[in-house]
Design an enzyme around this catalytic site. Structure first.
Site, PDB file in Angstrom:
ATOM      1  N   ASP A 451       0.568  -1.031  -0.170  1.00 42.42           N
ATOM      2  CA  ASP A 451       0.201  -0.033  -0.143  1.00 42.42           C
ATOM      3  C   ASP A 451       1.197   1.488   0.136  1.00 42.42           C
ATOM      4  O   ASP A 451       2.150   1.298   0.235  1.00 42.42           O
ATOM      5  CB  ASP A 451      -1.091   0.296   1.116  1.00 42.42           C
ATOM      6  CG  ASP A 451      -2.146   0.731   0.677  1.00 42.42           C
ATOM      7  OD1 ASP A 451      -2.443   1.391  -0.250  1.00 42.42           O
ATOM      8  OD2 ASP A 451      -3.270  -0.005   1.194  1.00 42.42           O
ATOM      9  N   ASP A 519     -10.542   2.155  -3.191  1.00 40.46           N
ATOM     10  CA  ASP A 519     -11.681   2.292  -1.955  1.00 40.46           C
ATOM     11  C   ASP A 519     -12.635   1.395  -1.381  1.00 40.46           C
ATOM     12  O   ASP A 519     -13.291   1.364  -0.141  1.00 40.46           O
ATOM     13  CB  ASP A 519     -10.654   2.675  -0.614  1.00 40.46           C
ATOM     14  CG  ASP A 519      -9.232   2.396  -0.174  1.00 40.46           C
ATOM     15  OD1 ASP A 519      -9.131   0.759  -0.429  1.00 40.46           O
ATOM     16  OD2 ASP A 519      -9.018   3.633   0.019  1.00 40.46           O
TER      17      ASP A 519
END
Length: 697
Positions: A451, A519
């Site tokens: 990430d 997301d």
């Protein structure tokens, strides 16, 4: 590939198109043609000029790679700054070279600014079976003086029509990545770019241009950059109606010092021309699998994964993760990924980043009991890292406050309570590699979700002689670490995530096996997000989660959620511990169905048959050799009168017989019938969906 020596004309022939350019008498490299094939004798390099025009004789010239010189007043491909103060790059044709490989052929054309010893080699690579051309450039300093590159594009492209083109590109944000906006390029310069230090959630490093095109008709010109850092795409239409594209690394706050005998290579841009958007998408999808994705897993279907983030967030421990793993295995997941919260003093997002050791309170025996449990259930184990970041509240930052990008005279800006590690420093880059390598050596970890949750702010890098090079060096360091990990740990899969889809591009896909698209897992929002992603990026790389998210309080059922997420690489992200036995059974049913058609979805030809704006439904089709899958979704705004819809299929064998497996029966039709007549589909209400599997008999 054909070369006309007399006229110095270069003809690149792809499957259905020609790309033609040549060297004019004065050495200028001129673009001639990009489109349908013609006879090679029809082409000759011609320097287009209008000497009477007051803006200069080169105003109308179509160039292959123009510098900041002479009478050019439009976006340039290269800008140089020489030691004597000259800031012009005047490139003239020198030579060419052809290289042949098994399934590709490359043409290298060298230009030179001879007084300054600068040589620019333009590389064109074509592949058998595709209408795609890879473009990039290599800039070499063969002089005894240092020169500075201030701009170096990967490609300059000239489009044939004088009429305005329409441009497609995302105009999104976090949670709305890949939401495409259509803009007409009437005059001036349209710029898509990122200065975030990553390819960003807003624009994306690609272009799609057409006059009048749809899924199956119309000339489409496109390109995508294999780069995950700052980029710039300039689409310029001048007063005469000529449209040009310059694409490459962003020149904002960028320069690169080129010392004697040094060279700089720009990222590759994959460019093409097709008839229709569907052919564009399918060529790019197939090309990525064949020639871009890391070879180890490129042609293997991605596993169905379960990620524990939404179930536990930071509150992880061995026992709760093992319980989730049992449920994930029960519904058919093949990979269990533990997300954030397992390391250091990580109780929330304010502490612990950078301290990549297993939290001894949450996991008193380390990760082995959990991983053993996951493996015993028949699943692989994956782990979340954010290796480029550090929290101020961490042992790493307290020991090395100089390891982040910063200026001593400015406050250190926190975003998401974190700083960015300066991996242009060799010791920091090695630290980032070692923390993940150590975990991979100690535990049976076969998957890492990498990430990157914030953009760059202060970009000070005191270790670099020229700090403006960091935008290139940082991105290259990410690629290098990923490649080293995969080389050492042969079975490792890497997922690229950047606070959603902030680093979802062909550059990432050249080093990572998949990307996290957004997301935002709301299924209606994802229909638009997945549409934009599907234009130029491979379906198999698009992780698509089924979760509990319902940010708009819409009446979603599990059928609708799975319908949307099965159109990519299906993943599960909900809190399984709260599901009823009936809900778990629904999950297992759809996961089993997905596995039966996974190869078709991840590797088949893909068609966008209907969109909500025009048709009142979304319909997508995936076609393999023996099977076809049709997904149909109804949006929130529907009325009784809109319950009947007509869908024509594409890409089938017209002479073959197909069995259409409806909910309660099976009907047989020819491929010709399904493409010419199509199917009448009843969609009774809001947020209804159907998955129709069609078998080739």
């Amino acid at each position: 590939m054909k070369i006309t020596e007399k006229n110095r004309v270069f003809i690149l022939e792809t499957e259905k198109t020609q790309y033609v350019f040549g060297a004019a008498d004065d050495g200028t490299l001129c673009h001639i043609h990009w489109g349908d094939k013609a006879k090679e004798d029809d082409f000759a390099a011609r320097f287009e000029a209008n000497e009477k025009h007051r803006n200069g004789t080169e105003e109308l010239a179509k160039n292959e790679y123009i510098g900041n010189s002479g009478q050019i007043f439009r976006p340039q491909s290269i800008i140089m700054n020489y030691a004597d103060g000259c800031r012009e790059a005047l490139l003239k044709y020198q030579s060419y070279k052809i290289k042949e490989e098994n399934d590709s052929m490359s043409l290298e054309v060298t230009l030179a600014d001879e007084p300054y010893g600068i040589y620019v080699t333009l590389i064109y690579r074509i592949y058998k079976g595709y209408d795609l051309i890879e473009r990039n450039s290599v800039i070499e300093n063969m002089s005894k003086e240092t020169a500075v590159i201030q701009k170096a594009a990967s490609a300059e492209l000239n489009l044939p029509s004088r009429r305005p083109y329409y441009s497609l590109n995302p105009n999104g944000s976090w949670g709305a990545e890949f939401t495409v906006e259509k803009t007409q390029v009437r005059n001036g310069t349209l710029v898509y770019q990122s200065t975030h230090g990553r390819s960003s959630h807003t624009n994306n490093p690609f272009f799609v241009l057409y006059e009048n095109a749809g899924e199956t008709y119309g000339e489409v010109f496109f390109g995508a950059l294999k780069w995950s850092g700052n980029f710039k795409t300039e689409i310029a239409r001048d007063w005469s109606g000529s449209t040009r594209v310059v694409i490459g690394i962003n020149d904002t706050d960028f320069s690169y010092v080129l010392r004697p005998s040094e060279s700089f290579e720009t990222p590759v841009a994959v460019c093409g021309r097709t008839i229709g958007l569907a052919e564009m998408s399918n060529q790019m999808n197939s090309f990525a699998v064949e020639h871009i994705l890391p070879k180890r897993y490129a042609k293997e279907p991605l596993p169905v994964l379960y990620n524990s983030w939404e179930a536990t967030e930071f509150d992880v421990d061995s026992e709760s993760q093992q319980r989730l793993a049992e449920l994930a295995a029960k519904i058919g997941c093949e990979l269990f990924v533990m997300d954030d919260g397992w390391f250091g003093q990580r109780k929330n997002d304010r502490a612990g980043l950078g301290d990549w050791y297993v939290n001894p309170v949450k996991f008193p025996q380390g990760l082995k009991p959990l991983i053993d449990k996951v493996n015993s259930l028949g699943m692989k184990f994956g782990l979340w890292f954010e290796p480029e970041m550090v929290n101020p509240d961490s042992d790493l930052y307290r020991a090395h406050p100089d390891w982040i990008y910063h200026y001593d005279t400015r406050d250190r800006t926190q975003i998401r309570n974190q700083f960015i590690l300066n991996i242009t420093k060799p010791e920091v880059k090695e630290f980032v590699f070692e923390v993940m390598d150590r975990m991979l050596c100690e535990y049976n970890i076969e998957y890492i979700k990498w990430d990157m949750n914030r953009a760059f702010t202060e970009s000070g890098a005191e270790n670099l002689e020229n700090a403006q090079e960091l935008w290139v060096i940082h991105t290259q360091a990410v690629y290098e670490i990923a490649d080293r990990l995969k080389e050492k740990h042969k079975g490792l899969q890497l997922e690229c995530c950047s606070s959603g889809g902030g680093r979802a591009d062909l550059g990432a896909m050249s080093h990572f096996d998949m990307v996290w698209t957004s997301d935002n897992t709301d299924p209606v929002d994802r229909l638009d997000i997945q549409y934009g992603f599907s234009l130029l990026y491979p379906i198999k790389c698009m992780r698509a989660w089924v979760t509990d998210t319902n940010r708009y309080s819409r009446p979603y059922d599990w059928d609708f959620r799975f319908n949307v997420s099965m159109q990519g690489s299906l993943s599960i992200g909900g809190n399984l511990s709260k599901y009823s036995e009936e809900e778990l059974a629904i999950h297992k049913k759809y996961i089993d169905l997905y596995k039966s058609v996974r190869n078709v979805i991840q590797f088949g030809r893909f068609y966008r048959l209907a969109n909500y704006a025009d048709d009142g439904i979304y319909a997508t089709e995936y076609v393999g050799d023996k099977k076809c899958v049709l997904f149909v979704c109804k949006n929130v705004n529907s009325f009784y009168k809109d319950r009947y819809h007509h869908v024509k299929l594409m890409g089938l064998d017209p002479d073959a017989e197909y069995s259409v497996n409806w909910e309660r029966c099976t009907e047989k039709f020819s491929g010709a019938y399904l493409m010419a007549k199509g199917l009448d589909i009843e969609m009774g209400g809001t947020l209804e969906s159907k998955i129709i599997v069609i078998d080739k008999n």
